[in-house]
Design a protein around this motif. Structure first.
Motif, PDB file in Angstrom:
ATOM      1  N   PRO A  57     -12.487 -36.616  -5.677  1.00  0.00           N
ATOM      2  CA  PRO A  57     -12.636 -37.305  -6.968  1.00  0.00           C
ATOM      3  C   PRO A  57     -13.669 -36.578  -7.837  1.00  0.00           C
ATOM      4  CG  PRO A  57     -13.730 -38.534  -5.207  1.00  0.00           C
ATOM      5  CD  PRO A  57     -13.041 -37.361  -4.560  1.00  0.00           C
ATOM      6  N   THR A  58     -13.657 -36.809  -9.066  1.00  0.00           N
ATOM      7  CA  THR A  58     -14.533 -36.277 -10.124  1.00  0.00           C
ATOM      8  C   THR A  58     -14.223 -34.822 -10.459  1.00  0.00           C
ATOM      9  OG1 THR A  58     -16.500 -35.690  -8.791  1.00  0.00           O
ATOM     10  CG2 THR A  58     -16.386 -37.946  -9.647  1.00  0.00           C
ATOM     11  N   ILE A  59     -14.392 -33.905  -9.539  1.00  0.00           N
ATOM     12  CA  ILE A  59     -14.002 -32.505  -9.771  1.00  0.00           C
ATOM     13  C   ILE A  59     -13.365 -31.973  -8.488  1.00  0.00           C
ATOM     14  CG2 ILE A  59     -15.748 -32.057 -11.536  1.00  0.00           C
ATOM     15  CD1 ILE A  59     -17.369 -30.526  -9.463  1.00  0.00           C
ATOM     16  N   SER A  60     -12.493 -31.009  -8.630  1.00  0.00           N
ATOM     17  CA  SER A  60     -11.768 -30.487  -7.467  1.00  0.00           C
ATOM     18  C   SER A  60     -12.659 -29.632  -6.577  1.00  0.00           C
ATOM     19  CB  SER A  60     -10.578 -29.637  -7.930  1.00  0.00           C
ATOM     20  OG  SER A  60     -11.022 -28.382  -8.424  1.00  0.00           O
ATOM     21  N   GLY A  61     -12.222 -29.466  -5.354  1.00  0.00           N
ATOM     22  CA  GLY A  61     -12.919 -28.571  -4.441  1.00  0.00           C
ATOM     23  C   GLY A  61     -12.943 -27.138  -4.942  1.00  0.00           C
ATOM     24  N   HIS A  62     -11.894 -26.733  -5.661  1.00  0.00           N
ATOM     25  CA  HIS A  62     -11.881 -25.389  -6.250  1.00  0.00           C
ATOM     26  C   HIS A  62     -13.067 -25.221  -7.198  1.00  0.00           C
ATOM     27  CE1 HIS A  62      -7.498 -25.983  -5.354  1.00  0.00           C
ATOM     28  NE2 HIS A  62      -7.688 -24.790  -4.804  1.00  0.00           N
ATOM     29  N   GLU A  63     -13.268 -26.224  -8.050  1.00  0.00           N
ATOM     30  CA  GLU A  63     -14.369 -26.164  -9.013  1.00  0.00           C
ATOM     31  C   GLU A  63     -15.722 -26.226  -8.298  1.00  0.00           C
ATOM     32  OE1 GLU A  63     -16.210 -25.417 -12.459  1.00  0.00           O
ATOM     33  OE2 GLU A  63     -14.061 -25.313 -12.103  1.00  0.00           O
ATOM     34  N   VAL A  64     -15.817 -27.020  -7.249  1.00  0.00           N
ATOM     35  CA  VAL A  64     -17.058 -27.071  -6.465  1.00  0.00           C
ATOM     36  C   VAL A  64     -17.365 -25.684  -5.898  1.00  0.00           C
ATOM     37  CG1 VAL A  64     -18.174 -28.018  -4.390  1.00  0.00           C
ATOM     38  CG2 VAL A  64     -16.822 -29.518  -5.880  1.00  0.00           C
TER      39      VAL A  64
END
Length: 138
Positions: A57-64
């Motif tokens: 949720p909130t931001i994707s793992g890719h973005e993390v």
């Protein structure tokens, strides 16, 4: 001193299983339930390795992963995707985002820790300097 693993996972059952397996093998765990919390925990805790769900949720793992790799204070930490994404190209996509390894869900409790350790260079993540079966000479 126990090595620290940050687990970024929003599914309670998956979180419980990974924590259980890691702690049974001597690791200290830190947890985060979404991407923003995971980034903050990585910066605050400086773990030895990060296990990262991709569908968060909130931001994707890719973005993390991209955010962590762009931050010099945490960019050297190994980030391993633990995900149900198993279609052609999914592995390449998470690796391009900055992950150093990829483990498909559902995880295999018998091999999960060894697989995690295999993605970290020189066995530096093993809790007491132990080497995994995947690293040279096994």
């Amino acid at each position: 001193m126990a090595k620290t693993v940050l687990v970024i996972e929003d599914n309670e059952q998956n979180m419980y299983l990974m924590k259980y397996l890691l702690e049974a093998r001597g690791y200290r765990t830190v947890t985060a339930r979404d991407g923003h919390e995971g980034i903050a925990a990585a910066r605050a805790e400086a773990p030895d390795v990060i296990l990262l769900d991709i569908q968060l949720p909130t931001i994707s793992g890719h973005e993390v992963a991209r955010t962590l790799k762009a931050d010099p204070s945490v960019s050297a930490i190994s980030v391993i995707a633990v995900t149900s994404y198993a279609m052609p190209g999914d592995r390449e996509e998470v690796m391009a985002a900055g992950c150093t390894g990829y483990i498909e869900k559902p995880i295999d409790p018998d091999s999960f820790i060894d697989r995690m350790e295999s993605f970290v260079s020189s066995g530096s993540v093993a809790p007491n300097g132990a080497r995994s079966e995947y690293e040279g000479g096994a």
